[in-house]
Design an enzyme around this catalytic site. Sequence first.
Site, PDB file in Angstrom:
ATOM      1  N   ASP A  51     -12.407  -0.258  12.784  1.00  0.00           N
ATOM      2  CA  ASP A  51     -11.870  -0.460  11.435  1.00  0.00           C
ATOM      3  C   ASP A  51     -11.614  -1.937  11.184  1.00  0.00           C
ATOM      4  O   ASP A  51     -11.635  -2.758  12.105  1.00  0.00           O
ATOM      5  CB  ASP A  51     -10.568   0.341  11.285  1.00  0.00           C
ATOM      6  CG  ASP A  51     -10.172   0.548   9.827  1.00  0.00           C
ATOM      7  OD1 ASP A  51     -10.904   0.091   8.931  1.00  0.00           O
ATOM      8  OD2 ASP A  51      -9.119   1.164   9.599  1.00  0.00           O
ATOM      9  N   LYS A  52     -11.341  -2.234   9.926  1.00  0.00           N
ATOM     10  CA  LYS A  52     -10.995  -3.600   9.498  1.00  0.00           C
ATOM     11  C   LYS A  52      -9.848  -3.474   8.505  1.00  0.00           C
ATOM     12  O   LYS A  52      -9.735  -2.468   7.788  1.00  0.00           O
ATOM     13  CB  LYS A  52     -12.231  -4.231   8.844  1.00  0.00           C
ATOM     14  CG  LYS A  52     -11.982  -5.460   7.999  1.00  0.00           C
ATOM     15  CD  LYS A  52     -11.829  -5.106   6.535  1.00  0.00           C
ATOM     16  CE  LYS A  52     -11.448  -6.310   5.706  1.00  0.00           C
ATOM     17  NZ  LYS A  52     -11.054  -5.917   4.331  1.00  0.00           N
ATOM     18  N   HIS A  53      -8.977  -4.479   8.471  1.00  0.00           N
ATOM     19  CA  HIS A  53      -7.913  -4.467   7.466  1.00  0.00           C
ATOM     20  C   HIS A  53      -7.649  -5.900   7.026  1.00  0.00           C
ATOM     21  O   HIS A  53      -7.743  -6.832   7.823  1.00  0.00           O
ATOM     22  CB  HIS A  53      -6.637  -3.850   8.041  1.00  0.00           C
ATOM     23  CG  HIS A  53      -5.673  -3.395   6.982  1.00  0.00           C
ATOM     24  ND1 HIS A  53      -5.721  -2.131   6.436  1.00  0.00           N
ATOM     25  CD2 HIS A  53      -4.652  -4.027   6.369  1.00  0.00           C
ATOM     26  CE1 HIS A  53      -4.762  -2.006   5.541  1.00  0.00           C
ATOM     27  NE2 HIS A  53      -4.093  -3.147   5.477  1.00  0.00           N
ATOM     28  N   SER A  54      -7.316  -6.050   5.756  1.00  0.00           N
ATOM     29  CA  SER A  54      -7.019  -7.388   5.224  1.00  0.00           C
ATOM     30  C   SER A  54      -5.521  -7.506   4.967  1.00  0.00           C
ATOM     31  O   SER A  54      -4.867  -6.518   4.617  1.00  0.00           O
ATOM     32  CB  SER A  54      -7.782  -7.568   3.914  1.00  0.00           C
ATOM     33  OG  SER A  54      -7.232  -8.613   3.155  1.00  0.00           O
ATOM     34  N   THR A  83      -7.057  -1.359  -2.079  1.00  0.00           N
ATOM     35  CA  THR A  83      -8.292  -0.575  -1.970  1.00  0.00           C
ATOM     36  C   THR A  83      -8.128   0.820  -2.585  1.00  0.00           C
ATOM     37  O   THR A  83      -9.022   1.332  -3.255  1.00  0.00           O
ATOM     38  CB  THR A  83      -8.672  -0.465  -0.473  1.00  0.00           C
ATOM     39  OG1 THR A  83      -8.792  -1.789   0.038  1.00  0.00           O
ATOM     40  CG2 THR A  83      -9.982   0.263  -0.270  1.00  0.00           C
ATOM     41  N   ARG A 104       8.597  -2.612  -0.768  1.00  0.00           N
ATOM     42  CA  ARG A 104       8.305  -4.048  -0.577  1.00  0.00           C
ATOM     43  C   ARG A 104       7.532  -4.609  -1.762  1.00  0.00           C
ATOM     44  O   ARG A 104       7.737  -5.740  -2.178  1.00  0.00           O
ATOM     45  CB  ARG A 104       7.498  -4.257   0.711  1.00  0.00           C
ATOM     46  CG  ARG A 104       8.311  -4.092   1.979  1.00  0.00           C
ATOM     47  CD  ARG A 104       7.415  -4.050   3.196  1.00  0.00           C
ATOM     48  NE  ARG A 104       6.621  -5.248   3.331  1.00  0.00           N
ATOM     49  CZ  ARG A 104       5.344  -5.263   3.746  1.00  0.00           C
ATOM     50  NH1 ARG A 104       4.726  -4.158   4.077  1.00  0.00           N
ATOM     51  NH2 ARG A 104       4.700  -6.399   3.851  1.00  0.00           N
ATOM     52  N   LYS A 149      -0.547   1.998  10.302  1.00  0.00           N
ATOM     53  CA  LYS A 149      -1.617   2.829   9.738  1.00  0.00           C
ATOM     54  C   LYS A 149      -2.797   2.876  10.702  1.00  0.00           C
ATOM     55  O   LYS A 149      -3.422   3.901  10.900  1.00  0.00           O
ATOM     56  CB  LYS A 149      -2.114   2.229   8.416  1.00  0.00           C
ATOM     57  CG  LYS A 149      -1.083   2.222   7.309  1.00  0.00           C
ATOM     58  CD  LYS A 149      -1.688   1.811   5.992  1.00  0.00           C
ATOM     59  CE  LYS A 149      -1.745   0.324   5.759  1.00  0.00           C
ATOM     60  NZ  LYS A 149      -0.554  -0.298   5.251  1.00  0.00           N
ATOM     61  N   LYS A 150      -3.088   1.718  11.299  1.00  0.00           N
ATOM     62  CA  LYS A 150      -4.277   1.626  12.145  1.00  0.00           C
ATOM     63  C   LYS A 150      -4.062   2.379  13.462  1.00  0.00           C
ATOM     64  O   LYS A 150      -4.964   3.030  13.957  1.00  0.00           O
ATOM     65  CB  LYS A 150      -4.617   0.150  12.410  1.00  0.00           C
ATOM     66  CG  LYS A 150      -4.891  -0.617  11.122  1.00  0.00           C
ATOM     67  CD  LYS A 150      -6.102  -0.077  10.399  1.00  0.00           C
ATOM     68  CE  LYS A 150      -6.127  -0.384   8.941  1.00  0.00           C
ATOM     69  NZ  LYS A 150      -7.282   0.156   8.221  1.00  0.00           N
ATOM     70  N   SER A 173       3.335  -2.851   9.028  1.00  0.00           N
ATOM     71  CA  SER A 173       2.711  -2.068   7.960  1.00  0.00           C
ATOM     72  C   SER A 173       1.233  -1.829   8.260  1.00  0.00           C
ATOM     73  O   SER A 173       0.742  -0.696   8.235  1.00  0.00           O
ATOM     74  CB  SER A 173       2.869  -2.829   6.635  1.00  0.00           C
ATOM     75  OG  SER A 173       2.026  -2.289   5.653  1.00  0.00           O
TER      76      SER A 173
END
Length: 435
Positions: free
Chosen positions: A80-83, A120, A168, A187-188, A183
């Site tokens: 996976d990827k997250h920004s 997203t 937040r 999730k990851k 945060s």
Amino acid sequence: MIPQEIIRQKRNGGTLSAADIYVFIDALARGELSEGQIGAFAMAVWFRGMTPEETVALTLAMAHSGDTLSWPGLDRPIADKHSTGGVGDNVSLMLAPIAAACGLAVPMISGRGLGHTGGTLDKLESIPGYTITPDAGLFRKVVEQAGCAIIGQTGSLAPADGRLYAVRDVTATVDSVPLITASILSKKLAAGLETLVLDVKIGNGAFMTSKDEAETLARSLVEVANGAGVRTSALITDMNEPLADAAGNVVELRNCLDFLAGRKADTRLETVVMAFAAEMLVQSKLAASLEEGEIAARQALASGRAAEAFGKMVHGLGGPADLLEQPDRYLQKAPVQKAVYAPVDGWLAACDARSTGIAVIDLGGGRRRPQDSIDHRVGFSDLLSLGTKVTAGDPIATVHAADEDAAERAAASLLDSYRISDDAPDLPPVIVTRL
Ligand code: URA
């Protein structure tokens, strides 16, 4: 300890024990804390920070606030990827299907808009019928069939983040290293990943505006994730202008459809998508080098396999089967669309990307309170990138608004956020560094 004592201890600069953090997060996830208590806790952490041990405890408590997934029988690496969040940052939308088309399984748990940044999930909710909260069975089925599924925290997946994130968003407590770390990684970790690549944004449209801050956040994310057993790296990327040529929900989704159809080549966005695809493939050992990974990603895009994976994901999660072929049939348009014109000749030299994000919220495309609904149709498209030479009267963007007044205000605020200079600007590279 009761919640107000935990908040008090953090407010006074104390260090919380893992046990107290667990108690607080458990109560938060069960809906036993008020929004005021959650906001006060977030603000105390924002001001006082957290030690690495507290950050790990917060991340694990949030990750285990609901179910954690595992993927027995899936014969693909789970990546996976997250920004950390930006403006016009729709990378996940095209990266997930590209990575899926290259052989990865991408069970992506994403977020909504946060502060001035887009989310997203909000973009995907522009698609009629698309469910961002499938049950675990459907999530698994779509990952198996399409190779990727982008969804949100459900009541059962990292629910503590869902609640804390919403508070937040509207209490000016987003830009905190421990809160962002917990945060994102909660999730990851709940998604049962093997590898993760993080896009840590730096610049005036990011939560971290200086190199030091971005590196601190990247290190915190990489260390906590690797410590929790997920092979993780981070790229720090530039966010001093919107990454796509659009900012908003439907407009960024349309930009993604154009990208998947090959109509957005040679852009900064393409550079970032390809860099992340290559990184994911190398990390999961599906490519021997970044060069090889990028070639595979480009083939997946050019062959239409990535678009096909996106289409399968959308349909699998309840959206139309022919979204890619007939976007106009499904995606709403704002009633007012107006070009914004360059007031003088010169080079687009600088942009305040944060103001662009705020202008999208003002148009109705983001939230002021957690319970607000948003107008998916509004935002900006056709944004010219920095370094473009313009003549007075050239269009530099199109505003999409619910009415004329909102369009006028947004156009004025967009013009305010750009600087046009007589000289060509010296712009930073879009991929700043790798950690
Ligand atoms: N993305 C997240 O999921 N959480 C944050 O806090 C910031 C970006």
